[in-house]
Each structure stands twice: as C-alpha cells, then as structure tokens.
Write a protein that holds these residues in place. Sequence first.
Motif, short mmCIF file in Angstrom:
data_model
loop_
_atom_site.label_atom_id
_atom_site.label_comp_id
_atom_site.label_asym_id
_atom_site.label_seq_id
_atom_site.Cartn_x
_atom_site.Cartn_y
_atom_site.Cartn_z
N SER A 25 0.84 -1.20 0.00
CA SER A 25 0.00 0.00 0.00
C SER A 25 0.88 1.25 0.00
O SER A 25 1.80 1.36 0.81
N PHE A 26 0.58 2.15 -0.91
CA PHE A 26 1.30 3.41 -1.05
C PHE A 26 0.33 4.55 -0.75
O PHE A 26 -0.65 4.74 -1.48
N VAL A 27 0.57 5.29 0.31
CA VAL A 27 -0.35 6.34 0.76
C VAL A 27 -0.19 7.56 -0.14
O VAL A 27 0.90 8.07 -0.33
N THR A 28 -1.31 8.03 -0.70
CA THR A 28 -1.30 9.21 -1.56
C THR A 28 -1.87 10.44 -0.85
O THR A 28 -1.60 11.56 -1.26
N ASP A 29 -2.68 10.24 0.21
CA ASP A 29 -3.26 11.36 0.94
C ASP A 29 -3.53 10.91 2.38
O ASP A 29 -4.05 9.83 2.60
N LYS A 30 -3.17 11.77 3.33
CA LYS A 30 -3.35 11.48 4.76
C LYS A 30 -4.22 12.56 5.38
O LYS A 30 -3.92 13.73 5.24
N GLU A 31 -5.27 12.14 6.08
CA GLU A 31 -6.11 13.10 6.77
C GLU A 31 -6.41 12.60 8.18
O GLU A 31 -6.69 11.43 8.38
N TYR A 76 3.43 11.00 11.60
CA TYR A 76 3.71 9.65 12.07
C TYR A 76 2.97 8.57 11.27
O TYR A 76 3.12 7.39 11.53
N ILE A 77 2.16 8.97 10.30
CA ILE A 77 1.49 8.01 9.42
C ILE A 77 2.51 7.58 8.36
O ILE A 77 3.12 8.43 7.70
N GLU A 78 2.67 6.31 8.20
CA GLU A 78 3.64 5.78 7.23
C GLU A 78 3.24 6.15 5.80
O GLU A 78 2.05 6.23 5.48
N ASP A 79 4.23 6.35 4.92
CA ASP A 79 3.97 6.66 3.52
C ASP A 79 3.63 5.41 2.72
O ASP A 79 2.99 5.48 1.67
N ASN A 80 4.08 4.27 3.18
CA ASN A 80 3.72 3.00 2.55
C ASN A 80 3.82 1.91 3.62
O ASN A 80 4.52 2.07 4.61
N PHE A 81 3.07 0.86 3.41
CA PHE A 81 3.10 -0.25 4.35
C PHE A 81 2.76 -1.54 3.62
O PHE A 81 2.31 -1.53 2.48
N SER A 97 -2.39 -5.53 7.99
CA SER A 97 -1.08 -4.94 7.78
C SER A 97 -0.07 -5.64 8.68
O SER A 97 -0.38 -6.02 9.80
N SER A 98 1.13 -5.84 8.17
CA SER A 98 2.18 -6.50 8.95
C SER A 98 2.95 -5.50 9.79
O SER A 98 3.37 -5.80 10.89
N GLY A 99 3.15 -4.31 9.26
CA GLY A 99 3.87 -3.27 10.00
C GLY A 99 2.92 -2.23 10.55
O GLY A 99 1.70 -2.31 10.37
N GLU A 100 3.49 -1.25 11.20
CA GLU A 100 2.69 -0.18 11.79
C GLU A 100 2.24 0.80 10.70
O GLU A 100 3.01 1.19 9.84
N GLY A 126 3.83 6.59 16.38
CA GLY A 126 4.18 7.82 17.07
C GLY A 126 4.47 7.56 18.53
O GLY A 126 4.35 6.44 19.01
N PRO A 127 4.84 8.62 19.28
CA PRO A 127 5.16 8.44 20.70
C PRO A 127 3.93 8.06 21.52
O PRO A 127 4.04 7.39 22.53
N ASP A 128 2.72 8.47 21.08
CA ASP A 128 1.51 8.19 21.86
C ASP A 128 0.84 6.88 21.45
O ASP A 128 0.05 6.34 22.20
N LEU A 129 1.09 6.42 20.23
CA LEU A 129 0.26 5.33 19.70
C LEU A 129 1.00 4.58 18.60
O LEU A 129 1.72 5.18 17.81
N GLU A 130 0.79 3.29 18.57
CA GLU A 130 1.18 2.46 17.44
C GLU A 130 -0.07 1.76 16.97
O GLU A 130 -0.81 1.21 17.77
#
Length: 192
Positions: free
Chosen positions: A121-127, A138-143, A166-169, A173-177
């Motif tokens: 998965s390749f992230v194109t937009d984060k909201e 802290y949102i990954e660009d791809n996973f 998803s296998s990875g995070e 971030g410091p508050d949440l995975e």
Amino acid sequence: MKRIAIILLFTSFLLPATAQSPINLGLKGGINSAKLTSNLDEYNEESISKFHAGAFVRVNLGNIYVQPEGYFNTKGGELKSTSGVVSSFDLKTVDVPVLLGVHIIKKGPLGVRANAGPVFSFVTDKELNEGTTFNRDYIEDNFFGWQYGVGADFMMFTLDVRMENSSGELYSGPDLESKSKSFVISLGIKLL
C-alpha cells in the motif's frame, strides 16, 4: 427484442473467450470495512466503510493462478478514547496485491477459488480529523500486509471476499502504534 438478441450474441462470443483464455484482464470495484488496532487499552477501535476501484490480471496455470491487481483505495478507522475523544484516520492509497490462488471448482461458466498473498500500500493522501492528538507525520507513507480470501466467477463476472491485515505499523508515534485490518468485497468484470 433486437437489444436482447445483440446482448445474447455478444455474451456467446465473450463466454468462450473468457473460459478458454489462460490470461484474464478485468476491472473491479467494491467496498471495504477498515479498522485500526492500537497498542493502548484506553482506545476502542471502530470500523469505517470506504470504497476501492481498479484492475486485475489473472494468469491461469491449470488449477493454480497468479493474480496481480492495482487499485485506488480509501481506508482508515476511528479510535475512541475512554474520555470520549475520537481520532479518525482517512487515507487514500494505491494498493498492489499479488495473489496466488487455486481453482476449487471449475464447471462450465461457474468457478470457485481461494487465494492469498502480499499487498503493498502506497499512501497518496493522509487526513486526521480536527482535534485529534495524533500527528500526520507519524502516518507511514507505505506499508505492507497480507490478503486472503475466496472468490467466485460466473461467466465474465467475478466476486471476491477477502481479509487484509497490515504487517507493519500504519501509525508509529510516541503516543500510539496502530495497525490496519480490512474486510474487502469487490465485484469485477473480465474484459479478456
């Protein structure tokens, strides 16, 4: 009556081509119900429903097949804290699953199959919604993740029902995975 005759004639030409072709090419779209899981006990995960659309290629090798796909997807989820604060993620991604499958039933125009494989998965937009305590940086660009499920074919139509984990995070971030889980239903049509 003339339209019905044309549709039947078109279907009679398409059906043998679809049934005999070692390679199928098609379009697909559908809905997915996505949920984020977190490492913190103070959050409850809520699912949200989104959509996806794209294309697939199926290379039939006897009873086994390989099916790479590419589609535009919207996914995300909501995390509700015990204090009532809601944090929601809304992501737009390009997903590329590469599935290995087996034909369980192949009888005339009907087929049932099972498949599994990796999805990139390749992230194109984060909201993130307003007021959230999380940071979009802290949102990954791809996973990477895994899809597995079953499908059915009838003539030139396909139906797939899959789970995706998803296998990875997805968020680290410091508050949440957080990781992503999705239930995906798609309907497609074979063009070749």
